[in-house]
Write a protein that holds these residues in place. Structure first.
Motif, PDB file in Angstrom:
ATOM      1  N   GLU A  57       0.624  -0.925   0.095  1.00 31.82           N
ATOM      2  CA  GLU A  57      -0.208  -0.168   0.329  1.00 31.82           C
ATOM      3  C   GLU A  57       1.042   1.380   0.090  1.00 31.82           C
ATOM      4  O   GLU A  57       0.599   3.094   0.118  1.00 31.82           O
ATOM      5  CB  GLU A  57      -1.026   0.132   1.384  1.00 31.82           C
ATOM      6  N   ILE A  58       2.233   0.932  -0.184  1.00 30.49           N
ATOM      7  CA  ILE A  58       3.038   2.802   0.067  1.00 30.49           C
ATOM      8  C   ILE A  58       2.938   2.647  -1.187  1.00 30.49           C
ATOM      9  O   ILE A  58       2.986   2.462  -2.586  1.00 30.49           O
ATOM     10  CB  ILE A  58       4.477   2.081  -0.326  1.00 30.49           C
ATOM     11  N   PRO A  59       2.509   3.979  -1.052  1.00 29.81           N
ATOM     12  CA  PRO A  59       2.593   5.302  -2.582  1.00 29.81           C
ATOM     13  C   PRO A  59       3.090   5.036  -3.358  1.00 29.81           C
ATOM     14  O   PRO A  59       4.674   5.070  -2.791  1.00 29.81           O
ATOM     15  CB  PRO A  59       1.690   6.378  -1.734  1.00 29.81           C
ATOM     16  N   GLU A  60       3.124   5.333  -5.138  1.00 31.94           N
ATOM     17  CA  GLU A  60       3.767   5.674  -5.811  1.00 31.94           C
ATOM     18  C   GLU A  60       4.089   7.252  -5.822  1.00 31.94           C
ATOM     19  O   GLU A  60       3.451   8.142  -5.413  1.00 31.94           O
ATOM     20  CB  GLU A  60       3.578   5.134  -7.087  1.00 31.94           C
ATOM     21  N   PHE A  61       5.439   7.580  -6.118  1.00 35.78           N
ATOM     22  CA  PHE A  61       6.113   9.150  -5.533  1.00 35.78           C
ATOM     23  C   PHE A  61       6.553   9.011  -7.465  1.00 35.78           C
ATOM     24  O   PHE A  61       6.227   8.041  -8.372  1.00 35.78           O
ATOM     25  CB  PHE A  61       7.146   8.676  -5.165  1.00 35.78           C
ATOM     26  N   LYS A 140       4.497  17.426  -0.960  1.00 36.31           N
ATOM     27  CA  LYS A 140       2.939  17.874  -1.848  1.00 36.31           C
ATOM     28  C   LYS A 140       3.144  18.451  -3.536  1.00 36.31           C
ATOM     29  O   LYS A 140       4.452  18.736  -4.324  1.00 36.31           O
ATOM     30  CB  LYS A 140       2.743  19.843  -2.133  1.00 36.31           C
ATOM     31  N   GLY A 141       2.323  16.955  -4.159  1.00 41.32           N
ATOM     32  CA  GLY A 141       2.406  17.569  -5.604  1.00 41.32           C
ATOM     33  C   GLY A 141       3.754  16.132  -5.997  1.00 41.32           C
ATOM     34  O   GLY A 141       3.679  16.353  -7.578  1.00 41.32           O
ATOM     35  N   ILE A 186      -5.802  13.650  12.025  1.00 39.99           N
ATOM     36  CA  ILE A 186      -4.998  13.888  10.268  1.00 39.99           C
ATOM     37  C   ILE A 186      -5.576  14.926  10.477  1.00 39.99           C
ATOM     38  O   ILE A 186      -6.500  15.693  10.263  1.00 39.99           O
ATOM     39  CB  ILE A 186      -6.470  13.456   9.070  1.00 39.99           C
ATOM     40  N   LYS A 187      -4.310  16.353  10.070  1.00 45.91           N
ATOM     41  CA  LYS A 187      -4.345  18.180   9.910  1.00 45.91           C
ATOM     42  C   LYS A 187      -4.404  18.008   8.377  1.00 45.91           C
ATOM     43  O   LYS A 187      -5.419  18.827   7.996  1.00 45.91           O
ATOM     44  CB  LYS A 187      -2.911  18.581  10.641  1.00 45.91           C
ATOM     45  N   GLU A 188      -3.782  17.095   7.682  1.00 43.17           N
ATOM     46  CA  GLU A 188      -3.530  17.285   6.102  1.00 43.17           C
ATOM     47  C   GLU A 188      -3.877  15.809   5.152  1.00 43.17           C
ATOM     48  O   GLU A 188      -2.601  14.519   5.518  1.00 43.17           O
ATOM     49  CB  GLU A 188      -2.462  18.273   6.355  1.00 43.17           C
ATOM     50  N   THR A 189      -3.789  16.008   3.821  1.00 41.53           N
ATOM     51  CA  THR A 189      -4.023  15.289   2.616  1.00 41.53           C
ATOM     52  C   THR A 189      -3.185  15.851   1.798  1.00 41.53           C
ATOM     53  O   THR A 189      -3.326  16.275   2.106  1.00 41.53           O
ATOM     54  CB  THR A 189      -5.191  14.841   2.356  1.00 41.53           C
ATOM     55  N   ILE A 190      -2.309  14.580   1.917  1.00 40.13           N
ATOM     56  CA  ILE A 190      -0.817  15.143   0.869  1.00 40.13           C
ATOM     57  C   ILE A 190      -0.893  14.128  -0.652  1.00 40.13           C
ATOM     58  O   ILE A 190      -1.105  13.046  -0.396  1.00 40.13           O
ATOM     59  CB  ILE A 190       0.668  15.418   1.621  1.00 40.13           C
ATOM     60  N   LYS A 191      -1.417  15.634  -1.637  1.00 38.77           N
ATOM     61  CA  LYS A 191      -1.284  13.743  -3.644  1.00 38.77           C
ATOM     62  C   LYS A 191       0.236  14.784  -3.944  1.00 38.77           C
ATOM     63  O   LYS A 191       0.340  16.166  -3.990  1.00 38.77           O
ATOM     64  CB  LYS A 191      -2.536  14.791  -3.327  1.00 38.77           C
TER      65      LYS A 191
END
Length: 191
Positions: A57-61, A140-141, A186-191
């Protein structure tokens, strides 16, 4: 003659038992070394993004080197959660090594250096929180798929609060050594 025969028979049996024990010991030892080889991680491959952690489940960067840095961050977070000062220092140094390979990480490198140089667990936790905030801004981004979460516990670091990153929305607070795992939000969602 009968006594000599029994003596030889007994001696042969002892020799056979010793040889069997040696063979069993070698078999177990060989099996252990094979298992150890299979579990060994090649850090060069990890840093280049070729080797993925077990957590699918580790996100791809957008950059494989960022993925390697995030994986190092997760190892550091685990050390902080275990309250293992020496392991946290080692993991911070490993994280710093992965950040050096990325452009635009000067602030992160300074924060990781401070973390690695911390002399006690409490200062490591404070530096970890600062690094987590900086890392969140950097990421971020840069997340290619899925998302990350910046979480905060108001009670961490002597009630001044503490931040950490997670790729799961479930709160797993690393600041209290396995206690109060769900303290935070959760304070912020980072996409």
């Amino acid at each position: 003659m009968k006594i000599k025969y029994q003596y030889l028979k007994l001696k042969t049996m002892k020799t056979l038992k010793v040889k069997t024990a040696v063979v069993l010991l070698l078999t177990v030892s060989l099996g252990y070394s094979q298992e150890k080889k299979m579990m060994h991680h090649d850090h060069e491959k990890m840093e280049s993004g070729e080797m993925k952690m077990m957590d699918s489940e580790i996100p791809e960067f957008k950059n494989g080197k960022i993925t390697a840095s995030y994986e190092s961050y997760l190892n550091l977070k685990t050390a902080i959660q275990k309250s293992d000062q020496e392991l946290a220092k080692e993991e911070a140094e490993q994280l710093l090594s992965s950040l050096v390979k990325l452009e635009g990480t000067d602030r992160l490198q300074k924060a990781a250096t401070k973390l690695a140089a911390s002399r006690d667990l409490e200062s490591q936790k404070a530096a970890f929180s600062d690094f987590s905030s900086e890392f969140a801004d950097f990421l971020k981004g840069r997340v290619a798929e899925s998302q990350l979460y910046l979480a905060r516990c108001p009670m961490a670091n002597s009630n001044s609060g503490g931040f950490w990153l997670s790729h799961k929305e479930e709160i797993q607070n690393p600041f209290f050594g396995g206690k109060m795992l769900t303290c935070g939000s959760i304070k912020e969602t980072i996409k």
